[in-house]
Scaffold this motif. Structure first.
Motif, PDB file in Angstrom:
ATOM      1  N   UNK A  31       0.846  -1.210   0.000  1.00  0.00           N
ATOM      2  CA  UNK A  31       0.000   0.000   0.000  1.00  0.00           C
ATOM      3  C   UNK A  31       0.873   1.249   0.000  1.00  0.00           C
ATOM      4  N   UNK A  32       1.879   1.250   0.834  1.00  0.00           N
ATOM      5  CA  UNK A  32       2.784   2.407   0.876  1.00  0.00           C
ATOM      6  C   UNK A  32       3.523   2.567  -0.442  1.00  0.00           C
ATOM      7  N   UNK A  88       5.128   5.633  -4.436  1.00  0.00           N
ATOM      8  CA  UNK A  88       5.982   5.489  -5.610  1.00  0.00           C
ATOM      9  C   UNK A  88       5.157   5.495  -6.898  1.00  0.00           C
ATOM     10  N   UNK A  89       4.244   4.551  -7.024  1.00  0.00           N
ATOM     11  CA  UNK A  89       3.510   4.428  -8.283  1.00  0.00           C
ATOM     12  C   UNK A  89       2.635   5.637  -8.579  1.00  0.00           C
ATOM     13  N   UNK A 112       3.137   9.082 -11.466  1.00  0.00           N
ATOM     14  CA  UNK A 112       2.169   9.505 -12.475  1.00  0.00           C
ATOM     15  C   UNK A 112       1.980  11.024 -12.439  1.00  0.00           C
ATOM     16  N   UNK A 113       2.194  11.635 -11.292  1.00  0.00           N
ATOM     17  CA  UNK A 113       2.114  13.083 -11.175  1.00  0.00           C
ATOM     18  C   UNK A 113       0.712  13.647 -11.297  1.00  0.00           C
ATOM     19  N   UNK A 130      -7.079   3.034  -1.488  1.00  0.00           N
ATOM     20  CA  UNK A 130      -5.923   2.151  -1.660  1.00  0.00           C
ATOM     21  C   UNK A 130      -5.636   1.390  -0.379  1.00  0.00           C
ATOM     22  N   UNK A 131      -5.670   2.071   0.754  1.00  0.00           N
ATOM     23  CA  UNK A 131      -5.448   1.397   2.035  1.00  0.00           C
ATOM     24  C   UNK A 131      -6.487   0.325   2.303  1.00  0.00           C
TER      25      UNK A 131
END
Length: 125
Positions: A83-84, A89-90, A94-95, A106-107
């Protein structure tokens, strides 16, 4: 030891299948749009295969003898790293701004993955 590792990979894959299915339902039913999340993954076979592969890889640490009798806690601990990684990162690569509730989604998806994977691992040993 090989049995434990293969059970960890299989458990992670099963957890990923459940989590991907729930995410697919949330997107299809408009829950993510209702939450103000602009990230809408394109659900395809390729998308699913990648999730199943990485779910299995992230399930490998379940073979370690940590918190063996506490399935939910073990699953949540196992879910913390992917999750982190996904959030820091991912998504940051993507910005794009995905919405304020994206970390909650997501969590939650990874928590579901971890609990399912830890439960499957415990039953498969």
């Amino acid at each position: 030891m090989l049995r434990k590792i293969s059970c960890g990979y299989a458990a992670g894959t099963v957890g990923a299948l459940v989590a991907a299915g729930v995410l697919w339902l949330l997107v299809r039913e408009g829950v993510t749009a209702w939450m103000g999340i602009s990230w809408h993954p394109r659900m395809s076979r390729d998308w699913l295969v990648v999730r199943l592969f990485w779910g299995g890889i992230f399930g490998l640490p379940l073979a370690l003898p940590i918190l063996e009798n506490r399935v939910i806690l073990r699953g949540l601990v196992a879910a913390a790293v992917p999750a982190a990684y996904t959030l820091m990162v991912l998504f940051s690569r993507a910005g794009l701004g995905y919405g304020a509730l994206t970390p909650v989604l997501i969590g939650s998806i990874f928590a579901l993955w971890g609990i399912c994977a830890a439960g499957w691992y415990r039953q498969s040993r």
